[in-house]
Design an enzyme around this catalytic site. Structure first.
Site, short mmCIF file in Angstrom:
data_model
loop_
_atom_site.label_atom_id
_atom_site.label_comp_id
_atom_site.label_asym_id
_atom_site.label_seq_id
_atom_site.Cartn_x
_atom_site.Cartn_y
_atom_site.Cartn_z
N HIS A 106 0.84 -1.20 0.00
CA HIS A 106 0.00 0.00 0.00
C HIS A 106 0.87 1.24 0.00
CE1 HIS A 106 1.16 -0.35 4.19
NE2 HIS A 106 0.81 0.90 4.37
N ASP A 108 0.43 5.03 1.92
CA ASP A 108 -0.35 5.45 3.08
C ASP A 108 -1.50 6.36 2.67
OD1 ASP A 108 1.12 4.04 4.96
OD2 ASP A 108 2.60 5.65 5.16
N HIS A 249 4.78 0.16 0.39
CA HIS A 249 5.50 -0.63 1.39
C HIS A 249 4.59 -1.71 1.95
CE1 HIS A 249 3.66 2.88 3.28
NE2 HIS A 249 3.53 2.16 4.40
N ARG A 264 4.95 6.95 14.06
CA ARG A 264 5.01 7.52 12.71
C ARG A 264 4.35 8.89 12.67
NH1 ARG A 264 0.86 5.18 8.53
NH2 ARG A 264 -0.37 6.73 9.64
FE LIG Z 1 1.83 2.22 5.74
#
Ligand SMILES: [Fe+2]
Length: 275
Positions: A106, A108, A249, A264
């Site tokens: 995917h 993000d 990723h 993150r």
């Molecule tokens: Fe991700």
């Protein structure tokens, strides 16, 4: 650009580079920022080792690149906001986890009208026996490897990206949806990108359902080929900082019941994905 302040070691021919000679707990000079931005755009994902940065430094780093992006996934996601830092998502997985974030190819938040331009992920705790690596793929290289005929076929098409595909776990949340071109042009490098992903993309809106499914399944398999990907092995205080507009990723959950824990932050793109 010549890298004078930082050292840059490519991780693979198509994606990724490790950056040394920098301390991310200190404010970046204009020259350092310029070089980091150049490396980020050239390699798609840049990695740092032994950078013990906390929420404040991570936010400060992201803000040098763009406005921080607030996650649009609602409560169906496996990550949680950090107390007092709504833009930071805690990614803590252990023996009680039922699932983790991102165990599918995917980019993000592609379900957002303007998906984040970049994501900065730091790991603090790594499984003791290894595992928990992240795979990264270059969607420039995946596009470049398609035949001219396939490129021309995909060029005018658009696809729907739906947050519910990845995030919905039976909650009543309404998830964001967006339609983006199947082939986008990176707003800064000008390179073409294959911009559908198995995590969020639901259908090519210009095609009947069976054709859409067949083409998307082909493209997902194409992106997942090892030829344009690399595998990042984390250590405590490693950071991965990726360009979400041209990479995908995949987070591997091979470490249960061990702990992998980090956080993150994302920063916003300036424009909608476009041809
Ligand atoms: Fe991700």
């Amino acid at each position: 650009m010549n890298f004078e302040e930082i050292s840059v070691t490519p991780s693979s021919p198509h994606v990724g580079a490790e950056i040394d000679n920098i301390d991310l707990t200190r404010p970046l000079s204009d020259r350092q920022l310029k070089e980091l931005r150049a490396a980020f755009l050239k390699y798609g994902v840049i990695f740092f080792r032994e950078q013990d940065i906390g929420f404040e430094h991570q936010m400060a780093l992201a803000e040098r690149f763009g406005h921080v992006h607030i996650h649009v996934g609602g409560e169906g996601t496996a990550s949680k906001p950090a107390p007092g830092y709504p833009a930071i998502r805690l990614q803590h997985f252990d023996k009680d986890s039922k699932r983790i974030s991102g165990e599918v190819w995917h980019s993000d938040q592609s379900c957002a009208e303007i998906p984040p331009a970049g994501s900065i992920l730091q790991q603090k705790i790594i499984p003791p026996d290894g595992g928990g690596d992240t795979l990264f793929a270059s969607c420039y290289a995946a596009y470049d490897a398609l035949s001219p005929q396939m490129q021309a076929f995909l060029e005018p098409l658009s696809a729907e990206h739906d947050g519910a595909k990845l995030f919905d776990r039976g909650t009543k949340t309404v998830y964001p949806k967006a339609v983006h071109p199947v082939i986008t042009r990176h707003p800064e490098t000008g390179r073409k990108v294959l911009f559908v992903n198995a995590g969020f993309t639901t259908r090519i809106v210009d095609l009947p359902k069976d054709e859409s499914e067949a083409i998307l399944n082909y493209l997902y398999a194409h992106i997942a080929k090892p030829h344009w990907q690399m595998r990042f092995r984390w250590r405590p205080n490693s950071i991965a900082f990726w360009d979400n507009r041209c990479t995908q990723h995949f987070a591997i959950w091979d470490y249960w019941p061990n702990v992998r824990s980090g956080y993150r932050v994302q920063f916003e793109g300036a424009v909608r994905p476009d041809r």
